[in-house]
Write an enzyme that holds these catalytic residues in place. Sequence first.
Site, PDB file in Angstrom:
ATOM      1  CB  VAL A   1     -14.135 -17.889 -35.902  1.00 11.27           C
ATOM      2  CG1 VAL A   1     -13.107 -16.850 -35.513  1.00 11.27           C
ATOM      3  CG2 VAL A   1     -15.549 -17.459 -35.530  1.00 11.27           C
TER       4      VAL A   1
ATOM      5  CG  ASN B   1     -14.867 -11.307 -27.580  1.00  9.26           C
ATOM      6  OD1 ASN B   1     -15.630 -11.050 -26.637  1.00  9.26           O
ATOM      7  ND2 ASN B   1     -14.879 -10.602 -28.715  1.00  9.26           N
TER       8      ASN B   1
ATOM      9  CB  SER C   1     -23.661 -15.005 -21.978  1.00  8.18           C
ATOM     10  OG  SER C   1     -24.923 -14.499 -21.618  1.00  8.18           O
TER      11      SER C   1
ATOM     12  CE1 TYR D   1     -24.784 -14.914 -27.274  1.00 11.74           C
ATOM     13  CE2 TYR D   1     -26.063 -14.715 -25.248  1.00 11.74           C
ATOM     14  CZ  TYR D   1     -24.935 -14.407 -25.991  1.00 11.74           C
ATOM     15  OH  TYR D   1     -23.961 -13.602 -25.457  1.00 11.74           O
TER      16      TYR D   1
ATOM     17  CB  SER E   1     -24.209 -21.243 -28.160  1.00 14.19           C
ATOM     18  OG  SER E   1     -24.336 -19.898 -27.732  1.00 14.19           O
ATOM     19  CE  LYS E   2     -21.902 -16.477 -25.718  1.00 13.16           C
ATOM     20  NZ  LYS E   2     -20.528 -16.282 -26.218  1.00 13.16           N
TER      21      LYS E   2
HETATM   22  N1  LIG Z   1     -22.946  -7.443 -25.318  1.00 10.72           N
HETATM   23  C1  LIG Z   1     -23.512  -8.239 -24.437  1.00 10.72           C
HETATM   24  O1  LIG Z   1     -24.534  -7.897 -23.844  1.00 10.72           O
HETATM   25  C2  LIG Z   1     -22.893  -9.568 -24.111  1.00 10.72           C
HETATM   26  C3  LIG Z   1     -23.286 -10.205 -22.931  1.00 10.72           C
HETATM   27  C4  LIG Z   1     -22.744 -11.453 -22.624  1.00 10.72           C
HETATM   28  C5  LIG Z   1     -21.818 -12.018 -23.465  1.00 10.72           C
HETATM   29  N2  LIG Z   1     -21.463 -11.390 -24.614  1.00 10.72           N
HETATM   30  C6  LIG Z   1     -20.493 -12.064 -25.479  1.00 10.72           C
HETATM   31  O2  LIG Z   1     -19.421 -11.199 -25.751  1.00 10.72           O
HETATM   32  C7  LIG Z   1     -18.805 -11.595 -26.965  1.00 10.72           C
HETATM   33  C8  LIG Z   1     -18.552 -10.359 -27.794  1.00 10.72           C
HETATM   34  O3  LIG Z   1     -19.800  -9.778 -28.137  1.00 10.72           O
HETATM   35  P1  LIG Z   1     -20.017  -8.199 -28.214  1.00 10.72           P
HETATM   36  O4  LIG Z   1     -21.135  -7.881 -27.316  1.00 10.72           O
HETATM   37  O5  LIG Z   1     -18.754  -7.484 -28.083  1.00 10.72           O
HETATM   38  O6  LIG Z   1     -20.625  -8.108 -29.701  1.00 10.72           O
HETATM   39  P2  LIG Z   1     -20.152  -7.305 -30.994  1.00 10.72           P
HETATM   40  O7  LIG Z   1     -19.876  -5.889 -30.681  1.00 10.72           O
HETATM   41  O8  LIG Z   1     -21.190  -7.619 -32.023  1.00 10.72           O
HETATM   42  O9  LIG Z   1     -18.801  -8.041 -31.381  1.00 10.72           O
HETATM   43  C9  LIG Z   1     -18.824  -9.355 -31.862  1.00 10.72           C
HETATM   44  C10 LIG Z   1     -17.460  -9.669 -32.443  1.00 10.72           C
HETATM   45  O10 LIG Z   1     -17.480 -11.022 -32.920  1.00 10.72           O
HETATM   46  C11 LIG Z   1     -16.976 -11.025 -34.239  1.00 10.72           C
HETATM   47  N3  LIG Z   1     -17.555 -12.108 -35.026  1.00 10.72           N
HETATM   48  C12 LIG Z   1     -18.846 -12.477 -35.110  1.00 10.72           C
HETATM   49  N4  LIG Z   1     -18.977 -13.505 -35.963  1.00 10.72           N
HETATM   50  C13 LIG Z   1     -17.735 -13.786 -36.420  1.00 10.72           C
HETATM   51  C14 LIG Z   1     -17.213 -14.740 -37.327  1.00 10.72           C
HETATM   52  N5  LIG Z   1     -17.998 -15.623 -37.961  1.00 10.72           N
HETATM   53  N6  LIG Z   1     -15.883 -14.741 -37.562  1.00 10.72           N
HETATM   54  C15 LIG Z   1     -15.064 -13.851 -36.952  1.00 10.72           C
HETATM   55  N7  LIG Z   1     -15.496 -12.927 -36.083  1.00 10.72           N
HETATM   56  C16 LIG Z   1     -16.825 -12.897 -35.829  1.00 10.72           C
HETATM   57  C17 LIG Z   1     -17.332  -9.665 -34.818  1.00 10.72           C
HETATM   58  O11 LIG Z   1     -16.409  -9.342 -35.837  1.00 10.72           O
HETATM   59  P3  LIG Z   1     -16.816  -8.914 -37.336  1.00 10.72           P
HETATM   60  O12 LIG Z   1     -18.142  -8.248 -37.261  1.00 10.72           O
HETATM   61  O13 LIG Z   1     -15.679  -8.057 -37.772  1.00 10.72           O
HETATM   62  O14 LIG Z   1     -16.848 -10.221 -38.027  1.00 10.72           O
HETATM   63  C18 LIG Z   1     -17.122  -8.765 -33.607  1.00 10.72           C
HETATM   64  O15 LIG Z   1     -15.778  -8.378 -33.523  1.00 10.72           O
HETATM   65  C19 LIG Z   1     -19.738 -12.615 -27.611  1.00 10.72           C
HETATM   66  O16 LIG Z   1     -19.248 -13.920 -27.415  1.00 10.72           O
HETATM   67  C20 LIG Z   1     -21.029 -12.423 -26.849  1.00 10.72           C
HETATM   68  O17 LIG Z   1     -21.812 -13.585 -26.823  1.00 10.72           O
HETATM   69  C21 LIG Z   1     -21.965 -10.179 -24.957  1.00 10.72           C
END
Ligand SMILES: NC(=O)c1ccc[n+]([C@@H]2O[C@H](COP(=O)([O-])OP(=O)(O)OC[C@H]3O[C@@H](n4cnc5c(N)ncnc54)[C@H](OP(=O)(O)O)[C@@H]3O)[C@@H](O)[C@H]2O)c1
Length: 253
Positions: A64, A90, A141, A154, A157-158
């Site tokens: 992305v 996401n 977040s 981070y 950004s959020k």
């Molecule tokens: N887990 C938490 O504690 C938490 C809390 C608050 C908010 N969030 C937010 O939730 C969202 C999802 O995070 P998650 O926790 O599910 O993490 P995750 O398991 O690491 O998943 C992140 C996803 O983003 C994709 N991604 C990252 N960089 C990318 C790029 N340059 N191009 C395309 N895809 C990309 C990854 O795909 P590939 O690896 O296949 O590229 C993966 O599918 C994020 O925005 C994060 O900030 C997470």
Amino acid sequence: MDFTDKVVLITGASSGLGAATAIHLSKFSAKLALVGRKELNLKRIALYCENAKGLKPHTITADVTEDGDVQRIIDETIETFGKIDVLINNAGVVAMGGIKKTDMEAYDKVMSVNMRAVFHLTSLAVPHLQNSKGCIVNVSSITSTKPNPKMLAYNVSKAALDHFTKCIALELAPDGIRVNSVNPGFVKTNIMKDLGLSEDQLEMIAQNMASGNPLKKLVEPDEVANLIAFLASDKAKSITGCTYPIDGGRLLV
Ligand SMILES: NC(=O)c1ccc[n+]([C@@H]2O[C@H](COP(=O)([O-])OP(=O)(O)OC[C@H]3O[C@@H](n4cnc5c(N)ncnc54)[C@H](OP(=O)(O)O)[C@@H]3O)[C@@H](O)[C@H]2O)c1
């Protein structure tokens, strides 16, 4: 909830919250366009989704942060399904460090994935969302409002993403497009693993997070998926410009 004939585009669908959301929406008959860089993971999630109702998601292996890839995400979705009803921004990454320890490379990477890519993809999706009177759900977040100096870039950004959500909700309301965000607290996904933390370290963080939450539990990916699905559904037809914490009460302490 029913997403029959609704085309839902999800970034970061190859892992964590994006994957959980794709699987959740597949149970409501959504037509899914799934984006991620890791093709194998994406295909694996697509297969889960297909098993729910027999609808085959379209997978788009793309980064992305690459402008050409962002255009291709929109083009492939339109070529495959003819429209976009829901955009779920996401995909996201974390970098550790405060102002003393965050170099500009880390800052640029976080802002590029978590904010610039969202801005770009959304701008290209808007004409299609105008046609469908669709909606957008951004995955933010609780760190957007609760400062965590250990993850400065981070947090920033959020915070930007939340303001983006509210600004475009106002701009796009006359077009009948709703825009909201979900703001999770800590959820056990791959996001911290990608920083190189071991399973033991991750487990310790998860336990600390759970015990520090007023509800004494962690939020599960499926709970976030459920909230995203609600905001993307017609049940939320009067909701726009809102940011929804889902954090076990973490923002209260
Ligand atoms: N887990 C938490 O504690 C938490 C809390 C608050 C908010 N969030 C937010 O939730 C969202 C999802 O995070 P998650 O926790 O599910 O993490 P995750 O398991 O690491 O998943 C992140 C996803 O983003 C994709 N991604 C990252 N960089 C990318 C790029 N340059 N191009 C395309 N895809 C990309 C990854 O795909 P590939 O690896 O296949 O590229 C993966 O599918 C994020 O925005 C994060 O900030 C997470």
